[in-house]
Enzyme design. Structure first.
Site, PDB file in Angstrom:
ATOM      1  N   ALA A 123       0.839  -1.196   0.000  1.00 33.65           N
ATOM      2  CA  ALA A 123       0.000   0.000   0.000  1.00 33.65           C
ATOM      3  C   ALA A 123       0.876   1.249   0.000  1.00 33.65           C
ATOM      4  CB  ALA A 123      -0.925  -0.009   1.204  1.00 33.65           C
ATOM      5  N   MET A 124       0.303   2.363  -0.482  1.00 33.64           N
ATOM      6  CA  MET A 124       1.103   3.578  -0.644  1.00 33.64           C
ATOM      7  C   MET A 124       1.575   4.152   0.681  1.00 33.64           C
ATOM      8  SD  MET A 124      -1.900   6.133  -1.900  1.00 33.64           S
ATOM      9  CE  MET A 124      -3.476   6.227  -1.075  1.00 33.64           C
ATOM     10  N   ARG A 125       0.939   3.750   1.788  1.00 31.72           N
ATOM     11  CA  ARG A 125       1.400   4.257   3.087  1.00 31.72           C
ATOM     12  C   ARG A 125       2.699   3.581   3.536  1.00 31.72           C
ATOM     13  NH1 ARG A 125      -3.101   1.144   3.945  1.00 31.72           N
ATOM     14  NH2 ARG A 125      -2.860  -0.716   5.245  1.00 31.72           N
ATOM     15  N   TYR A 126       3.055   2.480   2.873  1.00 29.77           N
ATOM     16  CA  TYR A 126       4.281   1.765   3.239  1.00 29.77           C
ATOM     17  C   TYR A 126       5.448   2.075   2.308  1.00 29.77           C
ATOM     18  CZ  TYR A 126       1.044  -1.081   5.970  1.00 29.77           C
ATOM     19  OH  TYR A 126       0.085  -1.500   6.854  1.00 29.77           O
ATOM     20  N   THR A 127       5.187   2.356   1.041  1.00 24.05           N
ATOM     21  CA  THR A 127       6.279   2.539   0.080  1.00 24.05           C
ATOM     22  C   THR A 127       6.741   3.993   0.046  1.00 24.05           C
ATOM     23  OG1 THR A 127       4.727   2.933  -1.732  1.00 24.05           O
ATOM     24  CG2 THR A 127       5.435   0.659  -1.359  1.00 24.05           C
TER      25      THR A 127
END
Length: 748
Positions: A123-127
């Site tokens: 998810a974009m919150r991790y990358t």
């Protein structure tokens, strides 16, 4: 509804048909121009362009620290692209995957997916992400007056309508998209090849697609799999803008095993292994014993296929896998882009590069003009500073004593309004003697730059040279070797069902009542098998499990059954009529097995026949095919296998005790028909069943002919047959007394 309307309301009413047509057209144009298709200038769709621009505005250049992808996506959808965050993030992920983009625009940190599962990204919150060095070819000239700007969706910000690409990015990374009524599928290409073709077109504006194909050999996808499309097909694809591209996996032999080291573009190794395993479970791949996936960080693709034995033909096995799995894949090509005229169209290679060069020439001219304007403005300011140095006391006096010093300065020193403003804004410390030297040096440098810029703008040749130089610099900086090799390969052929079967001996038995079955081996005595009450043995044939069984019925039609599908002889079989649609009342008079090129004798008791091939009798039709045409009143005689067509003899016996022998070569080879006359029997006598051919036999060298008449038997050795030899179509010679009514004829 009443007829009462307020003033002006009637003018706003339109028919539902007109409204829906206009609404759909507006939607279609939006999808085509502002969502699905790339622009020929920068090769980007709007969402991609907005992502790259938003990241540059956030300062996420290649030298910056990584920043959470959610931050970028938030800026993109909040400022420029009012759509879903997941769609924007997926577009962002695609630009960061080195197995999807030939030259990635985004440098990702974290889980950005894998070739086996491109959508397995976190998810974009991790990358985290930032721009790559290559993105500089799109952004480096953005603030230099090179492109037009337009309001964002809410009119509060400005965004570029297109990015000033320094290379033809539309071909380099390619793209796919589905619009309304049209789609695009542009494959990636090699930067050095495309730049070389572009430079050639720049120097030779009338160059053809064939000329450009000397530089652009083929698409260059981010995989080392082979491109096996013929060069002629690739050239035609570049000429029309449409076509297809075939890629095949790269494999090698290691210790008897097959090792696949490169897969076609966007093909999953796990899926390929699943496809092969499914064939193994369905027993359609008996030559493969095991599969292993040995891929790791050092070997991103390493699929091991273990053959069942070292006698397996690995080339044939891999050809089968290429034809039946994703180890070989075909890609659709449709070079549909928005041109410099703002209209979508499918374009050929020369038009694509020609339009991009037009775009680039305008971009470079605007950049030079922008820089020239800035240089001239700076020279004007420097001229104002020099006036101050020469008249510093007078300038200070005017500023100190005058209520409105600007108009006085303009009148006293003949300045422009901008120069007067600049003098008033100048700090006193800039008036030191040291600064005067710097100003003079800067003025001299800027004057030289101004003259050079003006010369370039005034000369089309110098402008072309500049564009060429910048193209070659970009190719040197970001270019690399071709990854997808061009290899000439033949067409992959899948194994047929019979190819996959083992070749075991088999005996097929047909009973009088039409029940068929198959027994393993050739040492079976069909007469000893059990039959249903009232039924008995009729015909048998020996062959292999991977062959077809050919049947011939009493109407002259032939049928084919796969031998391996027949029921076992341990039971009593099944009715052949359940598998075939024979004419009502027809019986089966022939049962044969052999190779397609094996010769057969087909004949009727009217005395007509011909030589055929096994392959000519084969048909997939349950209703069979017409093979032997019967004269009126005639019947089909059992078909005979011809072992040696050049030397075998044909022996025909009539019911009146006549025998005719002649070489088989005197009969014609036909695929179907009545054939030629074997024995001369009047048609009327055949119709009345007074005279007919009782039987025929094919006699080879060293064989004898045995005639049976009741309890009496006559053995005619090969030399004895000379007495009965004659021309084809004769009546034949009379047999000895006692054999005027022959029951059967055998070869021994």
């Amino acid at each position: 509804m009443t007829d009462a309307t307020t003033p002006g309301e009637a003018d706003e009413r339109i028919s539902l048909k007109q409204y829906t047509e206009q609404a759909y057209l507006n939607y279609s144009m939006y999808v085509i121009l502002d969502r699905a298709l790339p622009h020929v200038g920068d090769g980007l769709k709007p969402v991609q362009r907005r992502i790259v621009y938003a990241m540059s505005e956030l300062g996420l250049k290649v030298s910056a620290k990584y920043k959470k992808s959610a931050r970028t996506v938030g800026d993109v959808i909040g400022k420029y692209h009012p759509h879903g965050d997941s769609a924007s993030y997926e577009a962002m992920v695609l630009m960061a995957q080195p197995f999807s983009y030939r030259y990635t625009l985004i440098d990702g940190q974290g889980n950005w997916g894998s070739p086996d599962d491109p959508k397995s990204f976190a998810a974009m919150r991790y990358t985290e992400s930032r721009l790559t060095a290559y993105s500089d070819v799109l952004l480096s000239e953005l603030g230099q007056g090179t492109v037009d700007w337009e309001p964002n969706f809410d009119g509060t910000l400005q965004e570029p309508s297109v990015l000033p690409a320094r290379v033809p990015n539309v071909l380099l990374n390619g793209t796919t998209g589905i619009a309304v009524g049209m789609a695009t599928d542009i494959p990636p290409h090699n930067l050095r090849e495309v730049v070389a073709a572009t430079v050639h077109l720049l120097e030779n504006p009338k160059a053809s697609v064939a000329d450009l194909c000397e530089f652009v050999l083929a698409p260059d996808l981010p995989t080392e799999a082979e491109i096996i499309s013929p060069r002629e097909d690739i050239r035609k694809m570049y000429e029309t803008g449409r076509g297809s591209l075939r890629m095949r996996a790269v494999w090698s032999k290691e210790g008897g095993d097959v090792v696949v080291t490169a897969l076609p573009h966007q093909v999953s190794g796990a899926k390929v292994l699943e496809q092969i395993a499914a064939q193994m479970q369905a027993k359609k791949l008996p030559m493969v014993a095991d599969l292993r996936d040995e891929s790791d960080h050092e070997n991103p693709t390493r699929l091991v296929i273990v053959p069942r034995s070292n006698r397996i033909d690995l080339e044939a096995m891999m050809n089968h896998l290429f034809a039946t799995t994703d180890l070989e894949r075909t890609y659709r090509i449709n070079i549909n882009v928005i041109g410099i005229d703002g209209r979508p169209a499918v374009k050929s290679l020369d038009i694509i590069l020609g339009e991009w060069l037009s775009f680039r020439m305008v971009t470079v001219r605007r950049r030079l003009q922008y820089r020239l304007t800035k240089v001239e403005e700076r020279l004007e300011r420097l001229a104002a500073l020099l006036i101050v140095f020469l008249n510093v006391d007078e300038v200070i006096r005017i500023i100190r004593t005058e209520d409105e010093p600007k108009p006085v300065l303009i009148k006293r020193f003949k300045l422009s309004e901008m120069q007067a403003e600049y003098i008033l804004d100048t700090k006193l410390r800039q008036l030191a003697r040291l600064e005067e030297m710097k100003i003079l040096e800067e003025k001299a440098a800027l004057e030289g730059e101004r003259d050079n810029l003006q010369k370039t703008l005034d000369s089309a040749r110098r402008l072309k040279t500049l564009v060429k130089k910048e193209l070659l610099e970009a190719a040197d900086t970001y270019g690399d070797e071709r990854r997808s090799p061009l290899v000439s390969r033949g067409e992959a052929q899948a194994f047929s069902e019979t190819d996959l079967l083992s070749s075991d001996p088999i005996t097929v038995i047909l009973s009088e009542k039409g029940w068929i079955r198959a027994a393993k081996g050739h040492d079976i005595d069909p007469h000893t098998l059990s039959y249903k009450a009232g039924d008995k043995f009729k015909l048998s044939a020996q062959g292999k499990t991977n062959q077809n069984v050919t049947l011939l019925d009493s109407t002259g039609r032939s049928y084919a059954l796969a031998a391996h599908t027949l029921p076992s002889a341990r039971g009593q079989g099944e009715p052949v009529t359940g598998r075939l649609n024979a004419p009502s009342g027809a019986t089966f008079n022939g049962l044969l097995m052999g190779q397609d090129r094996q010769r057969l004798l087909l004949c009727s008791d009217a005395g007509y026949g011909f030589v055929a091939n096994f392959g000519d009798l084969y048909t997939k039709n349950r209703s069979g095919k017409a093979a032997l045409t019967l004269p009126k009143g005639a019947r089909v005689l059992p078909a005979m296998v011809i072992a040696d067509p050049d030397n075998d003899l044909l022996a025909a016996v009539s019911n009146e005790g006549r025998l005719l022998v002649f070489p088989v070569t005197e009969l014609p080879e036909l695929a179907r028909g009545k054939g030629n006359k074997i024995m001369n029997i009047p048609a009327a006598r055949v119709q009345s069943r007074e005279e007919f051919v009782m039987g025929v036999a094919v006699v080879g060298a060293g064989q004898a002919l045995k005639l049976n008449a009741g309890k009496r038997h006559l053995n005619l050795k090969h030399a004895d047959l000379d007495h009965y030899r004659g021309e084809r179509g004769r009546r034949g010679n009379k047999l000895p007394r006692g054999f005027q009514k022959v029951d059967s004829i055998e070869v021994c």
